[in-house]
Motif scaffolding. Structure first.
Motif, PDB file in Angstrom:
ATOM      1  N   LEU A 181       0.833  -1.206   0.000  1.00 47.68           N
ATOM      2  CA  LEU A 181       0.000   0.000   0.000  1.00 47.68           C
ATOM      3  C   LEU A 181       0.859   1.244   0.000  1.00 47.68           C
ATOM      4  CD1 LEU A 181      -2.818  -0.949   2.540  1.00 47.68           C
ATOM      5  CD2 LEU A 181      -3.185  -0.306   0.156  1.00 47.68           C
ATOM      6  N   SER A 182       1.855   1.264   0.884  1.00 47.20           N
ATOM      7  CA  SER A 182       2.725   2.430   0.993  1.00 47.20           C
ATOM      8  C   SER A 182       3.505   2.665  -0.301  1.00 47.20           C
ATOM      9  CB  SER A 182       3.681   2.248   2.178  1.00 47.20           C
ATOM     10  OG  SER A 182       4.568   3.335   2.282  1.00 47.20           O
ATOM     11  N   GLU A 183       4.020   1.599  -0.885  1.00 47.96           N
ATOM     12  CA  GLU A 183       4.807   1.725  -2.116  1.00 47.96           C
ATOM     13  C   GLU A 183       3.986   2.306  -3.260  1.00 47.96           C
ATOM     14  OE1 GLU A 183       7.617  -2.174  -1.117  1.00 47.96           O
ATOM     15  OE2 GLU A 183       6.185  -2.220  -2.782  1.00 47.96           O
ATOM     16  N   HIS A 184       2.695   2.083  -3.240  1.00 46.24           N
ATOM     17  CA  HIS A 184       1.845   2.565  -4.333  1.00 46.24           C
ATOM     18  C   HIS A 184       1.039   3.802  -3.937  1.00 46.24           C
ATOM     19  CE1 HIS A 184       2.822  -0.737  -7.039  1.00 46.24           C
ATOM     20  NE2 HIS A 184       2.726  -1.549  -6.004  1.00 46.24           N
ATOM     21  N   GLY A 185       1.440   4.434  -2.863  1.00 43.60           N
ATOM     22  CA  GLY A 185       0.847   5.710  -2.480  1.00 43.60           C
ATOM     23  C   GLY A 185      -0.565   5.634  -1.961  1.00 43.60           C
ATOM     24  N   LEU A 186      -0.942   4.504  -1.389  1.00 43.74           N
ATOM     25  CA  LEU A 186      -2.289   4.335  -0.853  1.00 43.74           C
ATOM     26  C   LEU A 186      -2.210   4.122   0.656  1.00 43.74           C
ATOM     27  CD1 LEU A 186      -3.713   1.901  -3.568  1.00 43.74           C
ATOM     28  CD2 LEU A 186      -4.115   4.359  -3.388  1.00 43.74           C
ATOM     29  N   SER A 187      -3.279   4.451   1.341  1.00 45.29           N
ATOM     30  CA  SER A 187      -3.311   4.267   2.790  1.00 45.29           C
ATOM     31  C   SER A 187      -4.424   3.306   3.161  1.00 45.29           C
ATOM     32  CB  SER A 187      -3.540   5.595   3.506  1.00 45.29           C
ATOM     33  OG  SER A 187      -4.850   6.073   3.274  1.00 45.29           O
ATOM     34  N   GLU A 188      -4.240   2.627   4.274  1.00 41.16           N
ATOM     35  CA  GLU A 188      -5.273   1.727   4.771  1.00 41.16           C
ATOM     36  C   GLU A 188      -6.565   2.491   5.053  1.00 41.16           C
ATOM     37  OE1 GLU A 188      -6.024  -1.232   8.617  1.00 41.16           O
ATOM     38  OE2 GLU A 188      -4.023  -0.439   8.213  1.00 41.16           O
ATOM     39  N   GLU A 189      -6.438   3.678   5.645  1.00 47.19           N
ATOM     40  CA  GLU A 189      -7.612   4.455   6.021  1.00 47.19           C
ATOM     41  C   GLU A 189      -8.429   4.858   4.798  1.00 47.19           C
ATOM     42  OE1 GLU A 189      -4.507   5.024   7.016  1.00 47.19           O
ATOM     43  OE2 GLU A 189      -4.726   4.208   9.048  1.00 47.19           O
ATOM     44  N   ALA A 190      -7.744   5.158   3.689  1.00 48.25           N
ATOM     45  CA  ALA A 190      -8.470   5.537   2.479  1.00 48.25           C
ATOM     46  C   ALA A 190      -9.313   4.370   1.943  1.00 48.25           C
ATOM     47  CB  ALA A 190      -7.494   6.008   1.406  1.00 48.25           C
ATOM     48  N   CYS A 191      -8.841   3.155   2.194  1.00 49.61           N
ATOM     49  CA  CYS A 191      -9.566   1.980   1.710  1.00 49.61           C
ATOM     50  C   CYS A 191     -10.722   1.592   2.624  1.00 49.61           C
ATOM     51  CB  CYS A 191      -8.612   0.795   1.572  1.00 49.61           C
ATOM     52  SG  CYS A 191      -7.276   1.026   0.374  1.00 49.61           S
ATOM     53  N   THR A 192     -10.543   1.783   3.932  1.00 45.12           N
ATOM     54  CA  THR A 192     -11.539   1.281   4.884  1.00 45.12           C
ATOM     55  C   THR A 192     -12.468   2.362   5.417  1.00 45.12           C
ATOM     56  OG1 THR A 192      -9.993   1.574   6.723  1.00 45.12           O
ATOM     57  CG2 THR A 192      -9.994  -0.565   5.619  1.00 45.12           C
ATOM     58  N   GLY A 193     -12.217   3.621   5.051  1.00 49.12           N
ATOM     59  CA  GLY A 193     -13.032   4.713   5.561  1.00 49.12           C
ATOM     60  C   GLY A 193     -14.410   4.763   4.933  1.00 49.12           C
ATOM     61  N   GLY A 194     -15.249   5.660   5.458  1.00 50.21           N
ATOM     62  CA  GLY A 194     -16.597   5.831   4.930  1.00 50.21           C
ATOM     63  C   GLY A 194     -16.591   6.469   3.557  1.00 50.21           C
ATOM     64  N   ARG A 195     -17.680   6.290   2.834  1.00 50.04           N
ATOM     65  CA  ARG A 195     -17.834   6.851   1.491  1.00 50.04           C
ATOM     66  C   ARG A 195     -18.949   7.893   1.523  1.00 50.04           C
ATOM     67  NH1 ARG A 195     -14.902   2.811  -1.425  1.00 50.04           N
ATOM     68  NH2 ARG A 195     -13.534   2.033   0.230  1.00 50.04           N
ATOM     69  N   PRO A 196     -18.828   8.965   0.747  1.00 51.23           N
ATOM     70  CA  PRO A 196     -19.874  10.005   0.765  1.00 51.23           C
ATOM     71  C   PRO A 196     -21.204   9.471   0.268  1.00 51.23           C
ATOM     72  CG  PRO A 196     -18.289  10.384  -1.012  1.00 51.23           C
ATOM     73  CD  PRO A 196     -17.718   9.294  -0.165  1.00 51.23           C
ATOM     74  N   VAL A 197     -22.279   9.982   0.889  1.00 54.05           N
ATOM     75  CA  VAL A 197     -23.626   9.514   0.585  1.00 54.05           C
ATOM     76  C   VAL A 197     -24.491  10.713   0.202  1.00 54.05           C
ATOM     77  CG1 VAL A 197     -25.663   8.342   1.484  1.00 54.05           C
ATOM     78  CG2 VAL A 197     -23.381   7.637   2.230  1.00 54.05           C
ATOM     79  N   PHE A 198     -25.228  10.598  -0.900  1.00 56.19           N
ATOM     80  CA  PHE A 198     -26.225  11.604  -1.270  1.00 56.19           C
ATOM     81  C   PHE A 198     -27.593  11.007  -0.952  1.00 56.19           C
ATOM     82  CE2 PHE A 198     -23.402  13.469  -4.880  1.00 56.19           C
ATOM     83  CZ  PHE A 198     -22.545  13.972  -3.911  1.00 56.19           C
TER      84      PHE A 198
END
Length: 883
Positions: free
Chosen positions: A528-545
């Protein structure tokens, strides 16, 4: 691969000679398919989907479908060390030489195992590296329950099959046959395949600026989940492969698909809608055929929620009587609280009482309403009291932690509910085990927008529960590894950026991530780190309309909800579109608006009734309110039930339970089953690939062979009745034999000739019955005192040294050998164990082993004399034995 059988761990898992396995000559078919399961044999052989597709494809004369499983890491290392590619079980065909390689992707933690198998096969991992020649590299496809949300696998797949494969896979095979014979390119085939409903070509999509996937070609049909509308019309194999050991080593008979209970965390409850039951007549037909063809002694009625089968009582009580006559067990997995009445429970108690499992999922009523579990505390306790009254002593309760809206009081409620369950039946108390799993938000569920709790919070909540349970008697706590749930959360809602992470993690050795003894999180976090991604970005909430859902309080009889992508505005006058999710370009059959509406009902703590017996909630999967969103190729779609209402009325009160319960009585067997009319010793060979079947595996296989042969086995009595079969000394794995035996007691008179005639057609390949002789009913024979062996050196360059070593052994007055045991180093003289040593030619000797004083594995004896020769360079055959 089969040249490495003497070296491979669990070699029987690679031989492919099980009863029911189908072998076709490669030149006799137009298409060779490999059905791949990216896990070990014992897991994959429990998977019903592969059995169904294997049967459907092999029914066709022009297609050969074979199996392949992920070899263990040790076996994979051996393949690499010897330069041998991964191959199919039935014909040992390297995967790279097949025409279609189809993976069953059932969960996210198997993603790297898919790459592992491609790599061992020498197939380029990425679609872009495989070239256009279909003859040079097989078409790579994925299906299974996880395929509809497996974007991290997209760059590695040519095609993905969304939904149930009975219709799609044969149509894809027809297209592939046409493409190969006409010389199409890979690209053309992929483009043409999208015309088959349910097939998704991930390479034909690209990201826009918002991260939304759009097709490269405007005429590409939207990939839509495909469903078998009528299970009775779908093929179901009665002849199945009978495994050499499996996690679920029994006959799994699918009685229904789909569940409309509406648990808001459950992805399967969405992805298998509508609910479809197989008819009672079809189930009875299939059951009879399967038992005759397989010889299984344990039947499990399989569905997402077996207790919700509308005619379960009629089915179970009818089948139980029939199966009891042949000592065949019947089990009902996936039972909900209150889903069986006292009649069924009483009959189950007479079959076996190991332990019962219930899934309240949450400790408090409030949180169960949030997730729409729909059971009350009193219903659970009534069920537990009934279990205790009918003799169950252990109950497992499943719970999730980290559910949306969970509080500390909800954790306290888990312990409190377990205490009440433990004490529900008075004294003695039940043994309660609470199994805890961290919640993972899944695509296509009302909770797909919710965050997963942090790793620290997972551990803190588990520790809090451990503290609550520590002082309690008769209560145990078990929990799922939090880091596994972290990884599942990272991958479950991932987009295509995670493909690079999956490949990097694989290169770092991250395989078999669903196995605790192989699991490592560090390679994933590094990737994840090598490819510029974070665990939190993957497991966090998603915006809802929320506007997408329309009015969340709509009653079920109100007009349909709004469309999925309304042109709502945010106050700026600009249209506002829903925030993209990685799977938005795929159609699962349930509308986004319905999921949002269910999310709102969850936040309000409102329950939604099961649409099988209550009003339609207009989810989109059925044709009830408007045309179904599912593929039009197979409709019409609706809930298909045997009965309009469940055939179980209100549960009968359980029998009164004494204050101190006596030890449960053993199951009652019919006197006919325990009668002992005649006993035979059956001599047989065990050669070729059958030499790699272990004694433990052999016992079950022979019982099933005799059931298929219709031999009337006699059974023991007690808590675990077993057929009266006994064996001689276990033959070491890898040793061939022309002189093995087992004895069997029959409850009805039958001649030796008839036993031989019935049994011969049902023995495993390489095991041929040689002689059937009557013996006394209470014969106590065990292993042979003397056994004659032929030993072959398979390495010509070492034949002379081999012959000289045995000559020196024969001439020596003693041959001291040291070996390590649990008690330390033991030294013994091996010379008295072998006599009558003769040289047949330069590469073969014969000897008689004398076990009258002590026994040693003949393989140990052989390797002690020629230690430089590996197991794959020798062949040991037992020629005879004297009892």
């Amino acid at each position: 691969m089969k040249e490495l059988l003497p070296l491979l761990p669990h070699p029987s898992h690679y031989i492919g000679i099980e009863e029911g396995a189908i072998r076709k000559a490669p030149g006799s078919v137009r298409l060779r398919c490999a059905l791949a399961f990216p896990d070990l044999y014992e897991v994959g052989m429990s998977y019903l989907g592969q059995k169904i597709l294997y049967g459907i494809l092999n029914e066709r004369e022009d297609i050969a479908a074979e199996r392949v499983f992920a070899p263990s890491p040790e076996a994979g290392d051996l393949l690499r060390a010897h330069g041998v590619p991964l191959a199919t079980l039935e014909s040992d065909t390297p995967l790279g030489e097949t025409d279609l390689l189809g993976f069953a992707v059932t969960h996210e933690l198997c993603f790297t195992n898919v790459l592992y198998m491609l790599d061992l096969a020498g197939i380029p991992l990425r679609r872009s590296d495989r070239g256009e020649d279909l003859a040079a590299c097989p078409l790579i496809a994925a299906g299974g329950g996880c395929a509809i949300s497996a974007e991290p696998l997209a760059p590695f797949m040519d095609l993905m099959l969304l939904g149930e494969g009975e219709a799609m896979l044969p149509e894809l095979c027809d297209l592939l046959i046409r493409a190969r014979e006409a010389g199409w390119t890979r690209s053309r085939l992929i483009r043409e395949a999208t015309a088959i409903p349910g097939i998704y070509a991930p390479g034909l999509y690209t990201h826009d600026a918002e991260g939304r996937l759009t097709p490269l070609f405007p005429d590409t049909p939207r990939p839509t989940r495909r469903v078998v509308a009528d299970l009775d019309a779908a093929p179901y194999p009665q002849r199945q492969v009978v495994p050499f050991g499996a996690v679920h080593n029994r006959l799994s008979l699918e009685i229904a698909r789909g569940c409309t209970r509406g648990c808001r965390f459950c992805q399967a409850g969405i992805l298998y809608r509508p609910a479809r039951e197989r008819s009672l007549a079809d189930i009875e037909r299939i059951l009879g055929g399967c038992l005759d063809e397989t010889g299984f002694d344990d039947v499990s009625f399989l569905s997402l929620s077996t207790g919700d089968f509308s005619a379960l009582k009629t089915l179970f009580l009818g089948v139980a009587d029939r199966c009891a006559a042949e000592q065949v067990s019947v089990s009902l997995p996936s039972l909900r609280v209150g889903s069986i009445d006292a009649d069924i429970m009483a009959r189950m108690a007479g079959i076996r009482r190991t332990g019962a499992t219930l899934a309240p999922e949450a400790g408090s009523r409030r949180l169960r309403d949030v997730i729409n579990k729909g059971i009350t505390e009193e219903e659970l306790l009534d069920h537990v009291r009934a279990l205790a009254a009918y003799g169950w002593q252990q109950v497992k309760l499943y719970f999730m932690i980290g559910l949306p809206g969970e509080t500390r009081e909800d954790l306290d409620a888990i312990a409190d509910l377990c205490r009440k369950a433990r004490d529900a039946a008075g004294r003695p108390r039940l043994q309660i085990t609470a199994a805890i799993s961290p919640f993972v938000p899944k695509p296509f569920t009302p909770f797909q927008w919710e965050p997963q709790i942090s790793p620290d919070e997972m551990r803190a909540r588990i520790q809090y529960l451990r503290d609550l349970f520590r002082a309690e008697k008769s209560m145990k706590l078990r929990w799922h590894e939090p880091d596994m749930s972290r990884l599942e959360g990272i991958l479950s809602r991932g987009d295509r950026r995670l493909a690079d992470v999956v490949e990097s993690a694989y290169r770092k050795g991250a395989i078999f991530a669903s196995w605790v003894d192989h699991f490592r999180l560090d390679p994933w976090l590094e990737a994840l780190s090598e490819h510029g991604l974070s665990e939190e970005a993957c497991t966090g909430g998603r915006p809802v309309f929320l506007e997408e859902a329309g009015d969340a309080s709509l009653a079920p009889d109100m007009p349909p909800c709004t469309e999925d992508t309304p042109e709502d505005t945010s106050g700026s006058g600009e249209p506002r579109r829903p925030a993209p999710l990685p799977w938005d370009h795929l159609e699962a059959g349930v509308s986004r608006a319905f999921l949002l509406r269910e999310r709102e009902r969850a936040l309000a703590g409102s329950r939604t009734e099961d649409c099988r017996y209550a009003a339609c909630r207009q989810c989109g999967a059925c044709d009830t309110a408007r045309p179904s969103r599912l593929s039009a190729a197979d409709g019409p779609y609706r809930n298909r039930l045997n009965l309009p209402a469940r055939d179980q009325g209100a549960s009968l009160p359980p029998p009164e339970r004494p204050a101190r319960q006596a030890r449960p009585a053993a199951p009652h067997l019919s006197p006919a089953l325990i009668a002992r009319a005649v006993r035979y010793r059956i001599w047989h060979s065990k050669e070729g690939e059958a030499a790699y079947i272990s004694q433990l595996e052999l016992q079950t296989l022979l019982e099933r062979a005799m059931r298929r042969a219709g031999l009337p086995l006699s059974f023991s009595q007690g808590f675990h009745p077993m057929p009266l079969i006994s064996f001689g000394r276990a033959l070491p794995v890898g040793v061939h034999s022309r002189a093995e035996w087992f004895s069997v007691t029959l409850r009805e008179p039958m001649s030796a000739a008839e036993v031989m005639a019935r049994l011969a057609p049902h023995m495993i390949s390489g095991m041929r019955p040689l002689e059937v002789t009557p013996i006394p009913i209470h014969d106590k024979s065990f292993g042979g005192r003397h056994e004659t062996f032929a030993l072959h050196c398979l390495k010509p360059a070492d034949a002379h040294a081999f012959s000289e070593a045995w000559a020196a052994f024969a001439d020596a007055p003693a041959f001291l050998f040291s070996r390590e045991t649990k008690k330390g180093t033991v030294e013994s003289d091996l010379r008295p164990l072998a006599r009558a040593i003769t040289r047949e030619d330069a590469s073969e000797i014969r000897f008689t082993a004398d076990w009258s004083e002590r026994y040693l594995s003949p393989l140990t004896l052989v390797r002690a004399i020629t230690p430089w020769l590996g197991p794959h360079e020798l062949r040991l055959v037992k020629l005879s034995q004297t009892l």
